[in-house]
Scaffold this active site. Structure first.
Site, PDB file in Angstrom:
ATOM      1  N   ASP A 211     -20.726 -55.925  30.223  1.00  0.00           N
ATOM      2  CA  ASP A 211     -20.091 -55.866  28.902  1.00  0.00           C
ATOM      3  C   ASP A 211     -20.788 -56.871  28.001  1.00  0.00           C
ATOM      4  O   ASP A 211     -20.728 -58.079  28.257  1.00  0.00           O
ATOM      5  CB  ASP A 211     -18.605 -56.193  29.019  1.00  0.00           C
ATOM      6  CG  ASP A 211     -17.912 -55.330  30.070  1.00  0.00           C
ATOM      7  OD1 ASP A 211     -18.140 -54.107  30.056  1.00  0.00           O
ATOM      8  OD2 ASP A 211     -17.172 -55.876  30.906  1.00  0.00           O
TER       9      ASP A 211
ATOM     10  N   ASP B 109      -6.861 -46.822  28.925  1.00  0.00           N
ATOM     11  CA  ASP B 109      -6.706 -48.276  28.865  1.00  0.00           C
ATOM     12  C   ASP B 109      -5.224 -48.610  28.785  1.00  0.00           C
ATOM     13  O   ASP B 109      -4.527 -48.155  27.863  1.00  0.00           O
ATOM     14  CB  ASP B 109      -7.428 -48.846  27.644  1.00  0.00           C
ATOM     15  CG  ASP B 109      -8.945 -48.781  27.780  1.00  0.00           C
ATOM     16  OD1 ASP B 109      -9.426 -48.228  28.793  1.00  0.00           O
ATOM     17  OD2 ASP B 109      -9.642 -49.280  26.881  1.00  0.00           O
TER      18      ASP B 109
END
Length: 244
Positions: free
Chosen positions: A136, A15
């Site tokens: 998500d 990330d």
């Protein structure tokens, strides 16, 4: 028909926020931990341990709605000898093309799936094998725009609608588990796999070999591993040896 439970692909996550490799707690940008200032070196490290694929997220892009760390992502894709999938801020056909031309193997759509299903349809028509949708969710409801915006859209409903548009692969993240070293939402992942019968990659809370084994048993195609490999809670090399 998707064949379940044969093996599971273990995918290290990278990330990127501000050019650094970070982990967030439950997707909260205010709760970041920096693990490396060299995302490319981190990618090479995971590759050297046997990673079959890398999962790269442009966190700046997810928040801004456009690719922010493109040059860094391109460098990772060009340096790696394994496939690289990328998500975060991919909300136009132009960005999809740019990433694929740069060497990215698979693009991941999140917000675009909710806000622009016509775009998803167009992308599927051209790049069906190179696209996945990320579901998500918080409490079963989809969150968008870097997980900052909550919706009332049911995760399973979104998956079904995206499958009709041509999506052949999904990533499921339970946001409340992400970065917590707790455990994945096995029930939600199992329900999604049963509902859509296409490959599903699990994410959020994956932090042990037993988690990976159970995900394999319930039919997950893959598992994205993040914080646990940075803290050392999960021995990545052993995981590859035992389960890949």
């Amino acid at each position: 028909m998707f064949k379940r439970g044969v093996k599971i692909e273990i995918i290290p996550a990278i990330d990127i926020l501000g050019g650094r490799c970070v982990r967030l707690f439950q997707g909260d940008y205010a709760q970041e931990t920096v693990y490396s200032s060299d995302p490319v070196g981190t990618a090479m490290r995971w590759q050297s341990l046997g990673a079959p694929r890398l999962h790269v997220v442009d966190l700046d892009g997810a928040a801004d709605g456009q690719s922010v760390n493109f040059e860094l992502i391109k460098e990772i894709a060009n340096s790696a000898l394994i496939p690289v999938e990328v998500g975060g801020g991919i909300r136009s056909m132009e960005t999809v093309k740019k990433l694929l031309v740069a060497g990215v193997d698979r693009v991941i759509l999140g917000t675009a799936a909710v806000e622009n299903p016509e775009l998803v349809k167009e992308i599927c028509a051209r790049y069906a094998d190179s696209v996945a949708v990320s579901i998500d969710a918080r409490n079963g409801k989809v969150a968008t725009r870097g997980w900052v915006t909550n919706t009332e859209i049911d995760a399973l409903e979104l998956a079904r609608s995206m499958k009709k548009l041509g999506i052949r692969r999904f990533i499921y993240t339970d946001i409340s588990r992400d970065g917590t070293l707790s455990e994945p939402n096995f029930a939600a992942i199992r329900d999604l796999i049963s509902a859509i019968n296409v490959p599903v990659i699990a994410s959020g809370g994956v932090s042990s070999l037993s988690h990976l084994r159970l995900l394999k048993d319930i039919g997950a195609e893959g598992a994205i591993v993040g914080k646990a490999i940075y803290t050392g809670d999960l021995n990545l090399k052993r995981a590859f040896e035992d389960l890949s």
